[in-house]
Design an enzyme around this catalytic site. Structure first.
Site, mmCIF file in Angstrom:
data_model
loop_
_atom_site.group_PDB
_atom_site.id
_atom_site.type_symbol
_atom_site.label_atom_id
_atom_site.label_comp_id
_atom_site.label_asym_id
_atom_site.label_seq_id
_atom_site.Cartn_x
_atom_site.Cartn_y
_atom_site.Cartn_z
ATOM 1 N N SER B 10 0.845 -1.198 0.000
ATOM 2 C CA SER B 10 0.000 0.000 0.000
ATOM 3 C C SER B 10 0.875 1.241 0.000
ATOM 4 O O SER B 10 1.962 1.246 0.585
ATOM 5 C CB SER B 10 -0.913 0.032 1.227
ATOM 6 O OG SER B 10 -1.700 1.211 1.216
ATOM 7 N N ASP B 71 -7.706 -4.182 0.451
ATOM 8 C CA ASP B 71 -8.612 -3.420 -0.397
ATOM 9 C C ASP B 71 -9.866 -3.195 0.426
ATOM 10 O O ASP B 71 -10.406 -4.130 1.021
ATOM 11 C CB ASP B 71 -8.928 -4.133 -1.722
ATOM 12 C CG ASP B 71 -9.423 -3.142 -2.780
ATOM 13 O OD1 ASP B 71 -8.725 -2.136 -3.030
ATOM 14 O OD2 ASP B 71 -10.508 -3.361 -3.342
ATOM 15 N N SER B 72 -10.271 -1.959 0.491
ATOM 16 C CA SER B 72 -11.369 -1.636 1.390
ATOM 17 C C SER B 72 -12.177 -0.502 0.804
ATOM 18 O O SER B 72 -11.751 0.163 -0.143
ATOM 19 C CB SER B 72 -10.811 -1.260 2.762
ATOM 20 O OG SER B 72 -9.730 -0.369 2.637
ATOM 21 N N PHE B 154 -8.647 8.726 8.205
ATOM 22 C CA PHE B 154 -8.461 9.147 6.807
ATOM 23 C C PHE B 154 -9.693 8.693 6.028
ATOM 24 O O PHE B 154 -10.647 8.179 6.626
ATOM 25 C CB PHE B 154 -7.165 8.554 6.235
ATOM 26 C CG PHE B 154 -7.156 7.038 6.165
ATOM 27 C CD1 PHE B 154 -7.444 6.372 4.984
ATOM 28 C CD2 PHE B 154 -6.865 6.289 7.304
ATOM 29 C CE1 PHE B 154 -7.442 4.992 4.933
ATOM 30 C CE2 PHE B 154 -6.865 4.903 7.247
ATOM 31 C CZ PHE B 154 -7.154 4.256 6.070
ATOM 32 N N GLY B 155 -9.679 8.893 4.731
ATOM 33 C CA GLY B 155 -10.802 8.461 3.902
ATOM 34 C C GLY B 155 -12.099 9.153 4.305
ATOM 35 O O GLY B 155 -12.133 10.369 4.478
ATOM 36 N N TYR B 156 -13.157 8.365 4.483
ATOM 37 C CA TYR B 156 -14.470 8.920 4.815
ATOM 38 C C TYR B 156 -14.708 9.001 6.323
ATOM 39 O O TYR B 156 -15.847 9.205 6.753
ATOM 40 C CB TYR B 156 -15.562 8.072 4.152
ATOM 41 C CG TYR B 156 -15.499 8.088 2.646
ATOM 42 C CD1 TYR B 156 -16.118 9.097 1.908
ATOM 43 C CD2 TYR B 156 -14.798 7.104 1.948
ATOM 44 C CE1 TYR B 156 -16.045 9.124 0.523
ATOM 45 C CE2 TYR B 156 -14.715 7.118 0.561
ATOM 46 C CZ TYR B 156 -15.343 8.134 -0.148
ATOM 47 O OH TYR B 156 -15.276 8.169 -1.507
ATOM 48 N N ASP B 157 -13.652 8.852 7.112
ATOM 49 C CA ASP B 157 -13.815 8.829 8.569
ATOM 50 C C ASP B 157 -14.574 10.035 9.132
ATOM 51 O O ASP B 157 -15.334 9.874 10.096
ATOM 52 C CB ASP B 157 -12.447 8.688 9.255
ATOM 53 C CG ASP B 157 -11.866 7.282 9.118
ATOM 54 O OD1 ASP B 157 -12.553 6.402 8.548
ATOM 55 O OD2 ASP B 157 -10.736 7.050 9.578
ATOM 56 N N LYS B 177 -10.275 3.272 17.289
ATOM 57 C CA LYS B 177 -10.629 2.943 15.894
ATOM 58 C C LYS B 177 -10.093 1.555 15.530
ATOM 59 O O LYS B 177 -10.807 0.741 14.954
ATOM 60 C CB LYS B 177 -10.078 3.985 14.911
ATOM 61 C CG LYS B 177 -10.539 3.696 13.466
ATOM 62 C CD LYS B 177 -9.935 4.593 12.391
ATOM 63 C CE LYS B 177 -10.317 4.075 11.001
ATOM 64 N NZ LYS B 177 -9.549 4.687 9.911
ATOM 65 N N ARG B 183 -10.844 -2.597 9.366
ATOM 66 C CA ARG B 183 -9.458 -3.012 9.161
ATOM 67 C C ARG B 183 -8.906 -3.687 10.421
ATOM 68 O O ARG B 183 -8.163 -4.661 10.330
ATOM 69 C CB ARG B 183 -8.602 -1.800 8.753
ATOM 70 C CG ARG B 183 -7.198 -2.184 8.279
ATOM 71 C CD ARG B 183 -6.494 -1.026 7.599
ATOM 72 N NE ARG B 183 -7.205 -0.652 6.387
ATOM 73 C CZ ARG B 183 -7.963 0.439 6.253
ATOM 74 N NH1 ARG B 183 -8.064 1.303 7.240
ATOM 75 N NH2 ARG B 183 -8.605 0.668 5.123
#
Lengths: 199, 199
Positions: B10, B71-72, B154-157, B177, B183
């Site tokens: 990653s 992959d998430s 990160f991301g849509y958190d 988290k 994850r």
């Protein structure tokens, strides 16, 4: 998305019988892909999971139904995991159980390390482009006999000595084999996943 | 085959931090693929599992080491599971967290059904052509906020409201988290698989 009907993406009669028996507790109508004239899908991959996915997706696309596929094989320690994904074609194509067993006896002739396991990977897709296929695995540890025993089952069952019962897989009744086999383990895990499906 | 070192396939710093933290109990040397100048692998597939496998295989081939990939994505009920495997590129390429969050707020504007889940699929290959990759999944249920909250993660958190704590993922400490996230769940399952690896 509840599953009400399911196509089994296999033309292998031994697999079909085992899968249909083990799925019978579910209230799901189960059909072999041959009912819809679905031809065999390609299995070009080096992983069981990708081959199972290829078969499931192929059957789901052809039938517009959820589809369950199995990819499984015999992995032999002394052969670095071979025949593995190529188990059906160990003695060449087309697949033939007798030829494969004869080839296995010859290949392991004189070898001390007979350790082996059967591995099964099941994949269920709810639609052909399902981003989260259900995946369930099972492993059955044993060793490879020098001579065939028993006439039940299929594949390498006459040469696969179960560690626990001390019997060849082909000497086990279907009920006992389904309780302990790689496919039985994987199917029970799959039943659990199906029963806990949520949208 | 014991695993002594592992490359993480990653380039996402948020993912790398979470994965390295969660793998720290293992006696395994863990390296990001950037240490070996491995470039991003293609993720062309419609399933998380195939994209994770593609990334893991790519990193293992480039480094001749075992490789772990993630992959998430975020799956939203009202959008039929979208953005799903396309979560990183919901607002277009290149991937940008702010743009993605803004696009999500707009897309769900006025919608009553805010239910969503984060899904993670981890794949570990011991070699690039490993026929039996280790696979572990995790799901985190929640809903999508109308306004961003918090600055962790990160991301849509910032928009992902955790069902249990009633907090946005970005309001949770990394420790909390990792305990409850998709994850975190998948990594704990993967640790278990790694610890029970046999030849």
């Amino acid at each position: 998305m509840m599953i009400e009907k399911l196509v089994i993406a296999s033309a292998n009669k031994g697999k079909l019988t085992e899968i249909q028996t083990l799925l019978s507790p579910l209230n799901i109508a189960v059909f072999p892909q041959s009912d819809f004239n679905v031809v065999e899908a390609p299995e070009p991959h080096c992983t069981f999971i990708e081959n199972a996915l290829s078969k499931a997706r192929h059957a789901s696309l052809a039938t517009s139904m959820p589809a369950l596929a199995d990819d499984s094989g015999l992995c032999i320690a002394a052969l670095n995991g071979e025949p593995g994904v190529q188990s059906a074609y160990f003695a060449g194509k087309p697949s033939n159980d007798v030829n494969n067993n004869v080839h296995l006896i010859k290949t392991l002739d004189g070898l001390e390390n007979r350790a082996a396991y059967y591995y099964c990977c099941l994949v269920l897709v709810r639609k052909h482009d399902d981003p989260q296929p259900l995946i369930a695995e099972g492993i059955w540890h044993g060793s490879i006999l020098k001579e065939a025993r028993g006439s039940n089952g299929f594949g390498y069952d006459p040469l696969f000595l179960d560690d626990i019962t001390g019997k060849a897989a082909a000497e086990l009744s279907p009920e006992i084999k389904n309780k302990i086999s790689h496919r039985g383990q994987a199917l029970r895990k799959m039943l659990h996943l199906i029963e806990h499906l949520t949208d």
